[in-house]
Design a protein around this motif. Structure first.
Motif, short mmCIF file in Angstrom:
data_model
loop_
_atom_site.label_atom_id
_atom_site.label_comp_id
_atom_site.label_asym_id
_atom_site.label_seq_id
_atom_site.Cartn_x
_atom_site.Cartn_y
_atom_site.Cartn_z
N MET A 1 -2.65 2.56 3.70
CA MET A 1 -2.32 1.51 2.91
C MET A 1 -0.91 0.95 3.09
SD MET A 1 -3.33 -0.90 0.85
CE MET A 1 -5.34 -0.24 0.63
N VAL A 2 -0.09 2.15 3.14
CA VAL A 2 1.39 1.79 3.33
C VAL A 2 1.65 1.10 4.71
CG1 VAL A 2 3.77 2.95 3.81
CG2 VAL A 2 2.11 3.77 1.88
N LEU A 3 0.99 1.40 5.78
CA LEU A 3 1.16 0.88 7.19
C LEU A 3 0.62 -0.56 7.09
CD1 LEU A 3 0.03 3.77 9.72
CD2 LEU A 3 2.29 3.05 8.78
N TRP A 4 -0.42 -0.72 6.33
CA TRP A 4 -1.23 -2.09 6.20
C TRP A 4 0.04 -2.99 5.43
CZ3 TRP A 4 -3.62 -5.87 8.13
CH2 TRP A 4 -4.35 -6.85 7.14
N GLU A 5 0.47 -2.57 4.47
CA GLU A 5 1.46 -3.10 3.61
C GLU A 5 2.64 -3.53 4.47
OE1 GLU A 5 2.03 -1.16 0.14
OE2 GLU A 5 0.20 -1.62 -1.08
N ALA A 6 3.20 -2.52 5.09
CA ALA A 6 4.18 -2.79 6.30
C ALA A 6 4.05 -3.82 6.98
CB ALA A 6 4.79 -1.36 6.90
N CYS A 7 2.77 -4.14 7.61
CA CYS A 7 2.72 -4.98 8.46
C CYS A 7 2.54 -6.54 7.88
CB CYS A 7 1.27 -4.66 9.25
SG CYS A 7 1.33 -3.31 10.55
N GLN A 8 2.01 -6.51 6.53
CA GLN A 8 2.06 -7.62 5.93
C GLN A 8 3.59 -8.15 5.30
OE1 GLN A 8 -0.84 -9.29 5.88
NE2 GLN A 8 -1.05 -7.53 7.33
N GLN A 9 4.44 -7.28 4.82
CA GLN A 9 5.58 -7.70 4.04
C GLN A 9 6.74 -7.74 5.11
OE1 GLN A 9 5.35 -8.18 0.68
NE2 GLN A 9 3.15 -7.72 0.53
N ARG A 10 6.69 -6.49 6.01
CA ARG A 10 7.88 -6.55 6.95
C ARG A 10 9.16 -6.54 6.31
NH1 ARG A 10 5.29 -11.37 10.83
NH2 ARG A 10 3.43 -11.37 9.73
N THR A 11 9.59 -6.02 5.25
CA THR A 11 10.74 -5.84 4.69
C THR A 11 11.30 -4.69 5.24
OG1 THR A 11 10.16 -4.54 3.13
CG2 THR A 11 10.06 -6.90 2.50
N GLY A 12 12.95 -4.54 5.11
CA GLY A 12 13.60 -3.45 5.80
C GLY A 12 13.06 -2.18 5.31
N GLU A 13 12.48 -2.04 4.00
CA GLU A 13 12.17 -0.99 3.23
C GLU A 13 10.67 -0.72 3.87
OE1 GLU A 13 10.55 0.73 -1.09
OE2 GLU A 13 11.47 -1.40 -0.99
N HIS A 14 9.74 -1.58 4.19
CA HIS A 14 8.64 -1.33 4.53
C HIS A 14 8.50 -1.07 6.06
CE1 HIS A 14 7.07 -3.84 1.25
NE2 HIS A 14 6.18 -3.03 1.30
N LYS A 15 9.49 -1.57 6.99
CA LYS A 15 9.81 -0.97 8.30
C LYS A 15 10.44 0.38 8.29
CE LYS A 15 11.23 -5.35 10.21
NZ LYS A 15 12.44 -6.17 10.77
N THR A 16 10.89 0.94 7.34
CA THR A 16 11.52 2.44 7.27
C THR A 16 10.18 3.01 6.89
OG1 THR A 16 13.66 1.67 6.66
CG2 THR A 16 12.84 3.90 5.83
N LEU A 17 9.48 2.69 5.89
CA LEU A 17 8.36 3.54 5.68
C LEU A 17 7.39 3.76 6.83
CD1 LEU A 17 7.69 2.05 2.01
CD2 LEU A 17 8.25 4.31 2.46
N LEU A 18 7.05 2.56 7.58
CA LEU A 18 6.23 2.53 8.87
C LEU A 18 6.67 3.48 9.83
CD1 LEU A 18 4.07 1.41 10.61
CD2 LEU A 18 5.81 -0.41 10.98
N GLN A 19 7.98 3.41 9.83
CA GLN A 19 8.51 4.53 10.92
C GLN A 19 8.23 5.98 10.39
OE1 GLN A 19 11.63 6.21 11.50
NE2 GLN A 19 13.07 5.25 10.15
N MET A 20 8.77 6.11 9.28
CA MET A 20 8.78 7.54 8.70
C MET A 20 7.38 8.35 8.94
SD MET A 20 11.67 8.64 7.42
CE MET A 20 11.47 9.59 6.23
N ILE A 21 6.31 7.27 8.64
CA ILE A 21 5.22 7.86 8.97
C ILE A 21 4.84 8.19 10.04
CG2 ILE A 21 2.42 7.40 8.49
CD1 ILE A 21 3.25 5.70 5.94
N LEU A 22 5.05 7.16 11.00
CA LEU A 22 4.85 7.41 12.50
C LEU A 22 5.40 8.59 13.16
CD1 LEU A 22 4.20 3.78 13.93
CD2 LEU A 22 2.40 5.49 13.20
#
Length: 324
Positions: A178-199
């Motif tokens: 769900m975090v990845l999905w939101e990161a692909c929708q929102q694309r804010t700096g915070e979401h990009k950070t969460l995306l790369q942290m998970i991966l």
């Protein structure tokens, strides 16, 4: 590795190994005015890396000369790059390639992606040690200085080598998806950070579950979602990590195909992948290459390389078989 088949390299330890005999033969090949390049290929591509290092010691003892220095002196161009590259221990070779990718004007971002997206925690730790020993520099500091933005942040995360190993949590996988999905929708700096942290930090096994959950939540493959939502080297690094989680040999088959066909044969990339993966999964990479692109890796190398350079690349790909 989750694709279900045996991962195999092309180069294995040579039976009946005689380092002194090999050293004497290499000495004969390298001394004098000529150079027996065929003999160099026959020996150095048919011994595993550990055996090559023992040969180098025997060579030093027999001739009071450094084998790598003699190879550099006697050889030239891409053939020299192959023969010398074979003599590095794997962590030192990764360190050398990363250093070369960042030295001077410009940065070879694809080299950074190939290496850091695909190495294990142990390989990264050894690579960082080798980098410091060889160049008296800190790898993480150099990456930070030579790259920028979220691409830099993700590379720095990867080079810390803190990925979980073997851990899975199905409930957390749904949350991460769900975090990845939101990161692909929102694309804010915070979401990009969460995306790369998970991966960068979840185990391969956990990410396998996350990607399945992502498909269930979004109805879309995560690679397609990343490609739609992001661009540049950050996007390429995100995709590289996903592809390496799913099927590392397939990722390197793709990178070889791109290096051969998209860039008019990008020699450094081809050499780096063949040498680095020769004792890990190059046989499996060859299989993926043929499955996905309809032609063998041997066929495409022959079309773009020539002479002893071509022969050396084919010998690494073939290992102890006579397939080429």
């Amino acid at each position: 590795m989750f694709c279900g088949d045996y991962v195999q390299g092309t180069i294995v330890p040579a039976p009946n190994f005689n380092p002194m005999l090999d050293a004497q033969m290499l000495g004969g090949a390298l001394q004098g005015f000529g150079c027996d390049k065929d003999l160099l290929i026959d020996i150095l591509t048919q011994r595993c890396n550990a055996q090559r290092l023992v040969i180098a010691e025997a060579y030093q003892g027999a001739f009071c000369r450094d084998l790598v220095s003699d190879l550099k002196e006697k050889l030239s161009d891409h053939f020299k790059d192959v023969m010398v590259g074979l003599m590095y221990p794997p962590p030192s070779y990764d360190a050398h390639e990363l250093w070369h990718a960042m030295k001077g004007a410009g940065t070879d971002e694809n080299c950074l992606i190939d290496i850091l997206a695909s190495r294990t925690n142990g390989e990264i730790f050894q690579m960082r040690e080798a980098y410091y020993l060889q160049y008296s520099r800190d790898l993480q500091e150099d990456i930070y200085a030579e790259t920028s933005g979220h691409f830099r942040d993700m590379l720095v995360n990867l080079v810390q080598g803190t990925r979980e190993e073997g851990y899975t949590d199905p409930a957390m996988a749904a949350q991460d998806a769900m975090v990845l999905w939101e990161a692909c929708q929102q694309r804010t700096g915070e979401h990009k950070t969460l995306l790369q942290m998970i991966l960068c930090n979840k185990s391969y096994q956990q990410l396998w579950l996350v990607f399945q959950e992502f498909q269930n939540i979004s109805g879309q493959d995560i690679v397609d979602a990343i490609n739609e939502c992001y661009d540049g080297y950050f996007q390429e690094l995100l995709v590289a990590v996903v592809l390496c989680v799913r099927d590392k040999p397939a990722y390197f088959a793709y990178r070889l195909y791109s290096a051969i066909h998209d860039f008019g044969f990008h020699n450094r990339t081809v050499i780096r992948i063949l040498i680095a993966r020769s004792e890990i999964d190059l046989m499996t990479i060859r299989k993926r290459y043929k499955e996905r692109y309809g032609k063998s890796l041997f066929h495409d190398i022959r079309n773009f390389a020539s002479g002893h350079y071509e022969k050396a690349l084919l010998a690494i790909c073939a290992g102890d078989t006579d397939e080429y």
